[in-house]
Design a protein around this motif. Structure first.
Motif, PDB file in Angstrom:
ATOM      1  N   LYS A  51      -5.968   1.568   7.625  1.00 60.73           N
ATOM      2  CA  LYS A  51      -5.302   0.576   8.471  1.00 60.73           C
ATOM      3  C   LYS A  51      -4.340  -0.278   7.649  1.00 60.73           C
ATOM      4  N   ASP A  52      -4.718  -0.548   6.408  1.00 68.19           N
ATOM      5  CA  ASP A  52      -3.868  -1.351   5.521  1.00 68.19           C
ATOM      6  C   ASP A  52      -2.735  -0.541   4.889  1.00 68.19           C
ATOM      7  N   GLY A  53      -2.652   0.745   5.209  1.00 65.06           N
ATOM      8  CA  GLY A  53      -1.553   1.556   4.716  1.00 65.06           C
ATOM      9  C   GLY A  53      -1.790   2.248   3.389  1.00 65.06           C
ATOM     10  N   TRP A  54      -3.042   2.341   2.971  1.00 68.19           N
ATOM     11  CA  TRP A  54      -3.340   3.032   1.712  1.00 68.19           C
ATOM     12  C   TRP A  54      -3.111   4.538   1.879  1.00 68.19           C
ATOM     13  N   GLU A  55      -2.690   5.175   0.807  1.00 65.14           N
ATOM     14  CA  GLU A  55      -2.507   6.628   0.811  1.00 65.14           C
ATOM     15  C   GLU A  55      -3.838   7.332   0.593  1.00 65.14           C
TER      16      GLU A  55
ATOM     17  N   PHE B   9     -15.995  15.175  -5.911  1.00 64.92           N
ATOM     18  CA  PHE B   9     -14.869  14.421  -5.362  1.00 64.92           C
ATOM     19  C   PHE B   9     -14.316  15.108  -4.106  1.00 64.92           C
ATOM     20  N   ASP B  10     -13.912  14.280  -3.121  1.00 64.56           N
ATOM     21  CA  ASP B  10     -13.268  14.813  -1.919  1.00 64.56           C
ATOM     22  C   ASP B  10     -11.828  14.305  -1.797  1.00 64.56           C
ATOM     23  N   PHE B  11     -11.647  12.993  -1.957  1.00 63.42           N
ATOM     24  CA  PHE B  11     -10.298  12.417  -1.913  1.00 63.42           C
ATOM     25  C   PHE B  11     -10.332  11.033  -2.537  1.00 63.42           C
ATOM     26  N   PHE B  12      -9.155  10.514  -2.840  1.00 64.36           N
ATOM     27  CA  PHE B  12      -9.064   9.128  -3.305  1.00 64.36           C
ATOM     28  C   PHE B  12      -8.018   8.406  -2.477  1.00 64.36           C
ATOM     29  N   MET B  13      -8.084   7.052  -2.544  1.00 59.77           N
ATOM     30  CA  MET B  13      -7.120   6.231  -1.806  1.00 59.77           C
ATOM     31  C   MET B  13      -6.452   5.280  -2.783  1.00 59.77           C
ATOM     32  N   ARG B  14      -5.158   5.078  -2.567  1.00 64.79           N
ATOM     33  CA  ARG B  14      -4.365   4.232  -3.470  1.00 64.79           C
ATOM     34  C   ARG B  14      -3.439   3.340  -2.658  1.00 64.79           C
ATOM     35  N   LYS B  15      -3.420   2.074  -3.012  1.00 66.14           N
ATOM     36  CA  LYS B  15      -2.522   1.147  -2.340  1.00 66.14           C
ATOM     37  C   LYS B  15      -1.070   1.436  -2.735  1.00 66.14           C
ATOM     38  N   LYS B  16      -0.198   1.526  -1.754  1.00 66.84           N
ATOM     39  CA  LYS B  16       1.213   1.760  -2.053  1.00 66.84           C
ATOM     40  C   LYS B  16       1.802   0.550  -2.765  1.00 66.84           C
ATOM     41  N   ILE B  17       2.722   0.817  -3.679  1.00 70.39           N
ATOM     42  CA  ILE B  17       3.378  -0.261  -4.415  1.00 70.39           C
ATOM     43  C   ILE B  17       4.306  -1.013  -3.465  1.00 70.39           C
ATOM     44  N   ASP B  18       4.207  -2.338  -3.475  1.00 72.20           N
ATOM     45  CA  ASP B  18       5.071  -3.154  -2.610  1.00 72.20           C
ATOM     46  C   ASP B  18       6.537  -3.057  -3.028  1.00 72.20           C
TER      47      ASP B  18
END
Length: 264
Positions: free
Chosen positions: A180-184, A255-264
């Motif tokens: 929801k916060d836009g993480w990849e 491991f299945d997947f990871f999430m990363r916050k997009k750079i502003d």
């Protein structure tokens, strides 16, 4: 008497002459001296050269070993151990945990322009920071150290300026909030970077069985094991430890997947 007999008699007389015997003795002595001089010269020159050659080989061998060792050690982050805390040792329990906590914060507030990965990694290299976040997560979980994995990761995010509800207590709700916060959401473990929030394969509930923060590879070029931070202190005696990444083990999901916050 023929000529051959005369020559033989003269040669025999020559060998018996005192001067001739003296001369032969001197020649033998000279030969012995030359042999000794040759041996001394070889010892004076050859032995130092042999020593220099041996030391050179040893130094080259030592340099090769140190270089190979350095290439492995460079991939390991410098971590200070933490101890004295307990946590869950069954990852799947976290995906169904429910403690009934409430919160007055809802989370989409963006942190600063600094990449969140870097903040998380730097924060987690300090054992005091890890202990502080773990204690806060345990408190939110009413003092219970079981089923704490997601609560711990969410608390680490809060401690690094990311606003996220403390109602986030299982992997399913954490994934949904970050999406929801836009993480990849990335499934390629070869793209992992220190500070990425990781999730393992699904448990029987359909949610990821565990979550942790990736800190680096154990050995450069190999993706089977990595250094991670999670709440499984009871098993590993530290929030920072090694874990299987690209491979499964009898007790640990991969491991299945990871999430990363997009750079502003």
């Amino acid at each position: 008497m023929n000529n051959k007999s005369k020559f033989s008699n003269k040669f025999s007389n020559l060998e018996s002459m005192e001067d001739t015997q003296k001369y032969i003795k001197e020649m033998h002595e000279m030969s012995d001296r030359n042999a000794r001089i040759t041996n001394i010269t070889f010892a004076a020159v050859g032995i130092p050269l042999l020593i220099i050659f041996t030391l050179t080989i040893i130094q080259m061998f030592s340099f090769t070993i140190n270089l190979a060792k350095g290439s492995i050690d460079d991939s390991k982050p410098e971590i200070v151990s933490t101890s004295g805390n307990t946590s869950n040792d069954t990852s799947a329990k976290d995906s169904n945990a429910n403690t009934g906590n409430t919160s007055n914060t809802q989370g989409t507030v963006q942190v600063t322009s600094e990449k969140l990965n870097s903040k998380l990694y730097t924060y987690l290299t300090d054992s005091k920071n890890r202990t502080s976040s773990l204690n806060k997560a345990t408190s939110l979980n009413k003092g219970n150290s079981k089923g704490l994995a997601t609560t711990f990761i969410a608390q680490i995010l809060r401690d690094n300026g990311y606003t996220i509800s403390d109602k986030i207590i299982n992997t399913d709700s954490l994934v949904k909030q970050l999406e929801k916060d836009g993480w990849e959401k990335i499934t390629d473990y070869n793209k992992l970077e220190p500070g990425d929030v990781c999730f393992t394969v699904k448990s029987t509930s359909g949610a990821p069985s565990h979550t942790y923060i990736f800190m680096g590879w154990v050995q450069a070029g190999k993706t089977d094991n990595g250094y991670i931070v999670d709440s499984q202190v009871s098993e590993y005696k530290d929030t920072y430890h090694q874990r299987n990444i690209s491979v499964s083990t009898p007790k640990k999901d991969k491991f299945d997947f990871f999430m990363r916050k997009k750079i502003d």
